[in-house]
Design a protein around this motif. Structure first.
Motif, PDB file in Angstrom:
ATOM      1  N   MET A 195      10.249   0.041   4.621  1.00 37.67           N
ATOM      2  CA  MET A 195      10.869   1.256   4.105  1.00 37.67           C
ATOM      3  C   MET A 195      11.567   1.002   2.776  1.00 37.67           C
ATOM      4  SD  MET A 195      13.746   3.697   5.910  1.00 37.67           S
ATOM      5  CE  MET A 195      12.707   3.966   7.342  1.00 37.67           C
ATOM      6  N   ALA A 196      12.232  -0.143   2.665  1.00 29.51           N
ATOM      7  CA  ALA A 196      12.939  -0.477   1.431  1.00 29.51           C
ATOM      8  C   ALA A 196      11.960  -0.608   0.270  1.00 29.51           C
ATOM      9  CB  ALA A 196      13.724  -1.771   1.614  1.00 29.51           C
ATOM     10  N   LEU A 197      10.843  -1.290   0.491  1.00 30.33           N
ATOM     11  CA  LEU A 197       9.860  -1.461  -0.570  1.00 30.33           C
ATOM     12  C   LEU A 197       9.235  -0.124  -0.945  1.00 30.33           C
ATOM     13  CD1 LEU A 197       8.363  -3.344  -2.450  1.00 30.33           C
ATOM     14  CD2 LEU A 197       6.705  -3.791  -0.635  1.00 30.33           C
ATOM     15  N   ALA A 198       8.969   0.723   0.050  1.00 28.29           N
ATOM     16  CA  ALA A 198       8.400   2.032  -0.237  1.00 28.29           C
ATOM     17  C   ALA A 198       9.357   2.864  -1.087  1.00 28.29           C
ATOM     18  CB  ALA A 198       8.079   2.757   1.071  1.00 28.29           C
ATOM     19  N   LEU A 215      18.381   2.809  -5.042  1.00 23.62           N
ATOM     20  CA  LEU A 215      18.900   1.442  -5.064  1.00 23.62           C
ATOM     21  C   LEU A 215      20.011   1.222  -4.040  1.00 23.62           C
ATOM     22  CD1 LEU A 215      18.885   0.504  -8.855  1.00 23.62           C
ATOM     23  CD2 LEU A 215      17.150   0.111  -7.095  1.00 23.62           C
ATOM     24  N   LEU A 216      20.955   2.147  -3.948  1.00 24.29           N
ATOM     25  CA  LEU A 216      22.028   1.996  -2.967  1.00 24.29           C
ATOM     26  C   LEU A 216      21.477   2.156  -1.549  1.00 24.29           C
ATOM     27  CD1 LEU A 216      24.993   1.412  -2.688  1.00 24.29           C
ATOM     28  CD2 LEU A 216      25.475   3.865  -2.798  1.00 24.29           C
ATOM     29  N   ALA A 217      20.458   3.018  -1.409  1.00 20.46           N
ATOM     30  CA  ALA A 217      19.828   3.174  -0.096  1.00 20.46           C
ATOM     31  C   ALA A 217      19.186   1.865   0.350  1.00 20.46           C
ATOM     32  CB  ALA A 217      18.776   4.287  -0.163  1.00 20.46           C
ATOM     33  N   VAL A 218      18.515   1.173  -0.566  1.00 21.46           N
ATOM     34  CA  VAL A 218      17.899  -0.113  -0.243  1.00 21.46           C
ATOM     35  C   VAL A 218      18.961  -1.124   0.171  1.00 21.46           C
ATOM     36  CG1 VAL A 218      16.656  -2.085  -1.219  1.00 21.46           C
ATOM     37  CG2 VAL A 218      15.877   0.235  -1.702  1.00 21.46           C
ATOM     38  N   ALA A 268       0.834  -1.200   0.000  1.00 18.42           N
ATOM     39  CA  ALA A 268       0.000   0.000   0.000  1.00 18.42           C
ATOM     40  C   ALA A 268       0.874   1.258   0.000  1.00 18.42           C
ATOM     41  CB  ALA A 268      -0.938  -0.002   1.206  1.00 18.42           C
ATOM     42  N   MET A 269       1.936   1.276   0.817  1.00 17.58           N
ATOM     43  CA  MET A 269       2.824   2.433   0.857  1.00 17.58           C
ATOM     44  C   MET A 269       3.675   2.530  -0.404  1.00 17.58           C
ATOM     45  SD  MET A 269       1.849   3.929   3.460  1.00 17.58           S
ATOM     46  CE  MET A 269       3.002   5.291   3.263  1.00 17.58           C
TER      47      MET A 269
END
Length: 560
Positions: free
Chosen positions: A188-191, A376-379, A26-27
């Protein structure tokens, strides 16, 4: 387990993660809609007449009601009084209604209507009013479509903020005493992947079929908001089943109390974190809304021929799948401890896939696919950084490092990228990719250190109220700076001959014209926010050393 020893849905790992997946998806959809127009700013100007000032006000409207009508506080009260289930469905519904209004505003159906005429003749407030003129979502000279879109975006912003706090509360409810940190990190990663998805697919739908229809991009976002509402409704029944098994009423947060403000606002630590938060995030999220257009203006890009693979529709799907390989492999490698071969194999595959993705972006010659590497690097490194802060500490130092990287990246965009691109188009793309990836790393450094530090700076009894106050202050910057960036762009390019010529071509009815803004001073303004954040983080480290807040200490204490 329940008192009778019967397992509940929460005791099943599969059901817990299904509940998380519903909330995270959803997010994910909400994050896509949040920036749905950001990659096509140039098309909004050439087809709907939205100059940078109008675009900035519309983007800043997202948080207007949350901040200046205090809906952010009301959302917390609603969550406390009505519980997770009701608030989740309500937030999804509000987002969808706002999305529909924004879609109608940019659609061809709006053109020529009485409603368009009303918005043209009304809400023409003086944008030169001191202070207040920069926060109003409407101003004299804005196209009617931008004003109505701002109304829809304000409503969407209310639902999105409500959804954000609701999802966090839902995760705590299902994962309390279990993998709470991992669950929140995964959500958070998926968002954040929603940002990359938006960058890739918004222009794809806007240009689908070889013709420009900006409303198709927003239509794509509205469909995703429908999916988000379905996810929340499905979660509603899962959560209701859980409560029927436990026989408990819904767990609720302590409400935000006005009396808490005195304790919060007299805390030096609170103000340092709040100021650091608003400065840092104001240099990131508003920038996202202009980043694609900034790359279009600074890079010498030539879009691939539509008759080739690189210019066709299939390459978009292929590149997106490769992006998912990067994200999944990089993220999952962080949680493999025993099998070193598998761990490093996944990391290697992620690196190879990232190189392939970047090559495809270069071959396609589109700015949106270049900027899509941002999250991408943040994930990939968010779990690493969170784990480091938990076990090693150094949160204050990480805040300093993140601020330094932020300043370096914005100054690189402002002064180095244009020169390198002018000498070597390929070199410009390389500099852009590296800078965007480093900015993504900075985006992980600060949140990983910032949010876990709040409990160390304020009394445990007012942590919830402190977070609510920080979010409110943060939203002031998120609403103000998209407008300021737009105004700086218009004012600093007022005498730019190339910009004037492009705008005249648009007024003459020519579509697909790129207005070549000089982003230098807008980027300098964002870099100055990073410099201010750095100074505050240095001071915060000194205060921590003096008062012993424990910011440099590990969150998880080693057992004796």
């Amino acid at each position: 387990m329940t008192q009778t020893g019967i397992k509940t849905l929460r005791d099943s790992a599969a059901m817990r993660w299904i509940a998380l997946l519903l909330l995270a998806l959803a997010m994910f959809c909400a994050y896509i809609f949040m920036d749905i127009l950001s990659p096509i700013k140039d098309l909004m100007e050439s087809t709907r007449g939205w100059d940078s000032a109008s675009f900035g006000r519309m983007q800043g409207a997202e948080v207007f009601l949350n901040v200046y009508v205090f809906f952010l506080i009301f959302a917390g009260i609603i969550l406390d009084k009505m519980g997770v289930r009701f608030t989740a469905v309500l937030s999804g519904s509000v987002m969808l209604i706002g999305g529909f209004i924004k879609f109608y505003a940019v659609s061809d159906s709006f053109i020529g209507t009485g409603l368009e005429q009303w918005f043209t003749t009304h809400l023409n407030w003086n944008g030169s009013l001191p202070v207040i003129g920069d926060i109003l979502p409407f101003a004299d000279g804005m196209p009617a479509s931008a004003k109505l879109a701002a109304c829809g975006f304000m409503l969407f912003g209310c639902g999105c903020e409500m959804a954000g706090i609701t999802v966090s509360r839902g995760i705590v409810k299902w994962f309390k005493g279990r993998e709470t940190a991992l669950a929140m990190g995964s959500e958070m990663a998926l968002a954040r992947l929603g940002v990359a998805t938006c960058m890739i697919f918004s222009p794809y739908f806007a240009k689908l079929g070889g013709e420009i229809h900006v409303d198709n991009a927003v239509k794509f976002g509205v469909v995703l908001l429908c999916i988000a509402l379905i996810m929340f409704i499905t979660y509603f029944f899962m959560d209701k089943k859980l409560d029927s098994q436990t026989g408990e009423a819904e767990e609720k947060d302590d409400p935000f109390k006005i009396s808490d403000l005195g304790k919060i606002f007299t805390s030096l630590g609170f103000w340092l974190v709040a100021l650091l938060c608003v400065l840092y995030y104001s240099a990131i999220f508003p920038f996202q809304k202009y980043a694609v257009n900034m790359l279009q203006c600074n890079l010498d890009l030539t879009a691939a021929d539509a008759s080739t693979f690189w210019g066709g529709d299939k390459v978009t799907i292929v590149q997106y799948l490769i992006m998912l390989v990067v994200a999944v492999c990089a993220f999952s490698s962080n949680f493999i401890k025993k099998n070193k071969g598998l761990k490093y194999g996944l990391m290697g595959l992620a690196v190879i896939a990232l190189v392939v993705y970047c090559y495809m972006g270069y071959m396609r010659g589109t700015a949106e696919t270049i900027f899509a590497v941002f999250p991408l690097l943040a994930v990939a490194i968010t779990p690493i950084l969170g784990n480091y802060v938990d076990h090693k500490g150094k949160a204050a130092t990480m805040l300093m490092l993140g601020s330094i990287l932020l300043v370096v990246c914005h100054l690189t965009f402002a002064f180095i990228l244009p020169g390198v691109s002018a000498k070597s188009p390929a070199g410009g793309v390389v500099v852009a990719y590296v800078t965007i990836l480093v900015l993504g790393a900075s985006f992980s450094l600060v949140p990983a250190a910032l949010w876990p530090s709040v409990p160390k700076l304020v009394d445990e009894k007012i942590i919830g109220s402190a977070y609510a106050a920080i979010f409110w202050i943060q939203n002031i910057g998120l609403g103000l700076f998209p407008t300021l960036i737009g105004k700086v762009l218009e004012n600093s390019n007022a005498n730019n001959a190339a910009v004037i010529a492009a705008k005249e071509a648009i007024e003459a009815g020519e579509e697909g014209v790129l207005v070549p803004y000089d982003y230098k001073w807008a980027l300098v303004m964002l870099a100055s926010l990073g410099i201010a954040a750095l100074l505050i983080s240095v001071y915060l480290k000194a205060v921590d050393k003096k008062k012993g807040y424990g910011l440099e200490e590990a969150n998880i204490k080693a057992e004796n």
